[in-house]
Design a protein around this motif. Structure first.
Motif, mmCIF file in Angstrom:
data_model
loop_
_atom_site.group_PDB
_atom_site.id
_atom_site.type_symbol
_atom_site.label_atom_id
_atom_site.label_comp_id
_atom_site.label_asym_id
_atom_site.label_seq_id
_atom_site.Cartn_x
_atom_site.Cartn_y
_atom_site.Cartn_z
ATOM 1 N N VAL A 1 -3.910 -11.437 -3.737
ATOM 2 C CA VAL A 1 -4.121 -10.192 -2.364
ATOM 3 C C VAL A 1 -5.039 -9.175 -2.912
ATOM 4 C CG1 VAL A 1 -1.808 -10.594 -1.848
ATOM 5 C CG2 VAL A 1 -2.174 -9.137 -3.641
ATOM 6 N N ARG A 2 -5.952 -9.488 -4.070
ATOM 7 C CA ARG A 2 -6.694 -8.248 -4.465
ATOM 8 C C ARG A 2 -7.623 -8.009 -3.305
ATOM 9 N NH1 ARG A 2 -5.548 -4.856 -8.835
ATOM 10 N NH2 ARG A 2 -4.208 -5.828 -10.293
ATOM 11 N N GLY A 3 -8.142 -8.868 -2.545
ATOM 12 C CA GLY A 3 -9.195 -8.765 -1.382
ATOM 13 C C GLY A 3 -8.595 -8.033 -0.211
ATOM 14 N N PHE A 4 -7.305 -7.839 -0.226
ATOM 15 C CA PHE A 4 -6.856 -7.129 1.105
ATOM 16 C C PHE A 4 -7.606 -6.075 1.453
ATOM 17 C CE2 PHE A 4 -2.606 -8.964 2.547
ATOM 18 C CZ PHE A 4 -3.091 -10.285 2.314
ATOM 19 N N PRO A 5 -7.780 -5.635 2.776
ATOM 20 C CA PRO A 5 -8.453 -4.229 2.910
ATOM 21 C C PRO A 5 -7.339 -3.144 2.547
ATOM 22 C CG PRO A 5 -7.708 -5.528 5.059
ATOM 23 C CD PRO A 5 -7.701 -6.173 3.721
ATOM 24 N N ALA A 6 -7.847 -2.141 2.094
ATOM 25 C CA ALA A 6 -6.845 -1.030 1.867
ATOM 26 C C ALA A 6 -6.445 -0.350 2.932
ATOM 27 C CB ALA A 6 -7.780 0.011 0.863
ATOM 28 N N ILE A 7 -5.102 0.153 2.735
ATOM 29 C CA ILE A 7 -4.622 0.872 3.766
ATOM 30 C C ILE A 7 -4.817 2.568 3.729
ATOM 31 C CG2 ILE A 7 -2.580 -0.678 4.721
ATOM 32 C CD1 ILE A 7 -0.874 1.174 2.700
ATOM 33 N N ARG A 8 -4.678 3.376 4.494
ATOM 34 C CA ARG A 8 -5.057 4.857 4.397
ATOM 35 C C ARG A 8 -4.299 5.145 3.492
ATOM 36 N NH1 ARG A 8 -5.230 9.357 9.104
ATOM 37 N NH2 ARG A 8 -6.192 11.244 7.606
ATOM 38 N N TYR B 1 9.403 -6.669 2.536
ATOM 39 C CA TYR B 1 9.581 -7.678 3.491
ATOM 40 C C TYR B 1 9.176 -9.019 2.583
ATOM 41 C CZ TYR B 1 8.915 -10.437 7.831
ATOM 42 O OH TYR B 1 9.155 -11.030 8.999
ATOM 43 N N HIS B 2 7.835 -9.094 1.805
ATOM 44 C CA HIS B 2 7.634 -10.144 1.083
ATOM 45 C C HIS B 2 7.239 -9.794 -0.332
ATOM 46 C CE1 HIS B 2 7.044 -11.680 5.298
ATOM 47 N NE2 HIS B 2 7.442 -12.645 4.750
ATOM 48 N N GLY B 3 7.391 -8.495 -0.739
ATOM 49 C CA GLY B 3 7.022 -8.081 -2.274
ATOM 50 C C GLY B 3 5.843 -7.641 -2.498
ATOM 51 N N LEU B 4 4.909 -7.330 -1.456
ATOM 52 C CA LEU B 4 3.303 -7.089 -1.660
ATOM 53 C C LEU B 4 3.717 -5.547 -2.369
ATOM 54 C CD1 LEU B 4 0.405 -7.541 -1.299
ATOM 55 C CD2 LEU B 4 0.673 -6.049 0.739
ATOM 56 N N GLU B 5 2.776 -5.631 -3.464
ATOM 57 C CA GLU B 5 2.627 -4.335 -4.533
ATOM 58 C C GLU B 5 1.496 -3.213 -3.735
ATOM 59 O OE1 GLU B 5 2.879 -5.142 -8.371
ATOM 60 O OE2 GLU B 5 4.813 -6.284 -8.390
ATOM 61 N N MET B 6 1.770 -1.950 -3.527
ATOM 62 C CA MET B 6 0.533 -1.119 -3.290
ATOM 63 C C MET B 6 0.460 -0.075 -4.316
ATOM 64 S SD MET B 6 -0.163 -2.562 -0.180
ATOM 65 C CE MET B 6 -1.319 -1.211 -0.089
ATOM 66 N N GLY B 7 -0.942 0.492 -4.587
ATOM 67 C CA GLY B 7 -1.336 1.515 -5.324
ATOM 68 C C GLY B 7 -1.438 2.761 -4.769
ATOM 69 N N CYS B 8 -1.433 3.867 -5.274
ATOM 70 C CA CYS B 8 -1.405 5.065 -4.730
ATOM 71 C C CYS B 8 -2.799 5.262 -3.886
ATOM 72 C CB CYS B 8 -1.321 6.256 -5.770
ATOM 73 S SG CYS B 8 0.214 6.166 -6.733
ATOM 74 N N ASP B 9 -3.750 4.629 -4.188
ATOM 75 C CA ASP B 9 -4.906 4.738 -3.406
ATOM 76 C C ASP B 9 -4.967 3.743 -2.221
ATOM 77 O OD1 ASP B 9 -4.842 2.244 -4.517
ATOM 78 O OD2 ASP B 9 -6.915 2.671 -5.506
#
Length: 353
Positions: free
Chosen positions: A87-94, A68-76
């Motif tokens: 975006v480093r302060g965004f809450p993590a997803i599960r 949608y807007h290119g946000l990059e997510m890590g495996c964690d």
């Protein structure tokens, strides 16, 4: 309704290549993808920016990128970067525990800290030159327990699969059911009968006569959460049946991994592993196609059965001696579900215990 602290098949390893794959497992929407070094990862299928499904994105240098807007997510489950944004302060997803093993991707939808790869069922036939395997996948709109019932009572073969594996002797020979801990086994042994069409084809595939009497066996083994392995086969009569020497029989293991999607839908991974003539690819294809037709017949029956049950939720159903395998399997599931609920309550914050 579902056991969460256990392993389920999410997809085959071949399904998960360059693109992310979204699946719903036990009510949890999860996206699976291959990160660095081809390692499998699984996180919530939910972008923390605007809630878009991450499964519609792509993988770049091991990172899951929202489409949608290119946000990059890590495996964690933590945000890494986004073009022009902090975006480093965004809450993590599960994130979820996930393992690639035996040609399947296994996911643990419960607590990651409780996951144990040692509890993934061992598949003796995988990557073994003495065995051949062919399988497939069906999406079915039914309660996963209805499929367990179906596989733990093969009496229905006489009627649902009359042109392939069904025969009247299945009705005439009673089955025996044994419970050992969490394992439920239902078995039926038929002697001195003629093989039905599917097994005639298998006998020919092993260069054995298909026009003489055989002994036939069906041994169904349920292990939680929803896996059923069924030893099936025929041997020329008078040679020991199930224990006959390889030159007198054709035997296989019907592989059934049933993954609940919702309360009324499942992901069904099916196949057959055989230990005869394993190098014959044409035979593998014939058996796979025969299985596909057989399970297609089950699909129609189960979906319409589910529709009837939803329309009449208060009707009591009969329980007969042929239902023992399914009944005992449900008892094991109910016990484990209660144990999981009790453990969750005990660990809940503020619980005085």
């Amino acid at each position: 309704m579902f056991l969460k602290n256990t392993w389920y098949v999410a997809c085959t390893a071949a399904e998960l290549q360059e693109k992310p794959l979204g699946r719903q497992i036990c009510g949890e929407r999860i996206v699976f993808y291959r990160a660095l070094d081809n390692k499998v990862a699984a996180v919530e299928d939910f972008c923390p920016h605007r809630g878009a499904p991450l499964s519609l994105g792509y993988v770049c240098e091991g990172k899951l990128v929202c489409g949608y807007h290119g946000l990059e997510m890590g495996c964690d489950g933590k945000t890494i970067a986004m073009p022009g944004q902090r975006v480093r302060g965004f809450p993590a997803i599960r994130s979820f525990a996930v393992v690639e093993r035996f040609g399947f991707i296994w996911v643990w939808p419960g607590g990651v800290n409780l996951s144990d790869p040692g509890k993934i069922p061992h598949l003796d036939w995988y990557d073994n030159p003495e065995w051949a395997y062919g399988g497939g996948f069906f999406y079915i709109n039914c309660d996963y327990r209805l499929m367990v019932d179906n596989l733990m009572d093969l009496t229905h073969e006489t009627y649902v699969h009359s042109s392939s594996i069904g025969q009247k002797e299945i009705d005439e020979v009673p089955c025996q059911t044994v419970v050992e801990g969490d394992l439920v086994t239902t078995s039926r042994h038929m002697t001195n009968i003629m093989a039905p069409p599917f097994w005639k084809m298998a006998l020919r595939g092993n260069k054995l006569a298909d026009d003489i009497p055989v002994d036939r066996w069906q041994i169904c083994r349920f292990t939680p959460p929803s896996n059923v392995m069924i030893e099936v086969g025929v041997a020329h009569a008078g040679n020991g049946g199930y224990d006959a020497a390889p030159e007198h029989k054709v035997g296989s293991v019907v592989v059934d991994f049933i993954t609940p999607e919702t309360e009324t839908s499942i992901l069904y991974f099916w196949g057959m592993a055989r230990k005869f003539n394993p190098t014959d690819a044409a035979l593998t294809d014939s058996i796979r196609e025969g299985q596909r037709k057989i399970f297609s017949e089950d699909l129609q029956m189960l979906e319409l059965q589910q529709r009837n049950l939803l329309a009449h939720p208060d009707r009591a159903l009969l329980k007969l001696n042929i239902d023992a395998g399914g009944v005992q399997s449900r008892k094991v599931l109910d016990r484990l579900l209660e144990e999981e609920r009790a453990a969750a309550i005990a660990l809940a914050p503020g619980n005085p215990s």
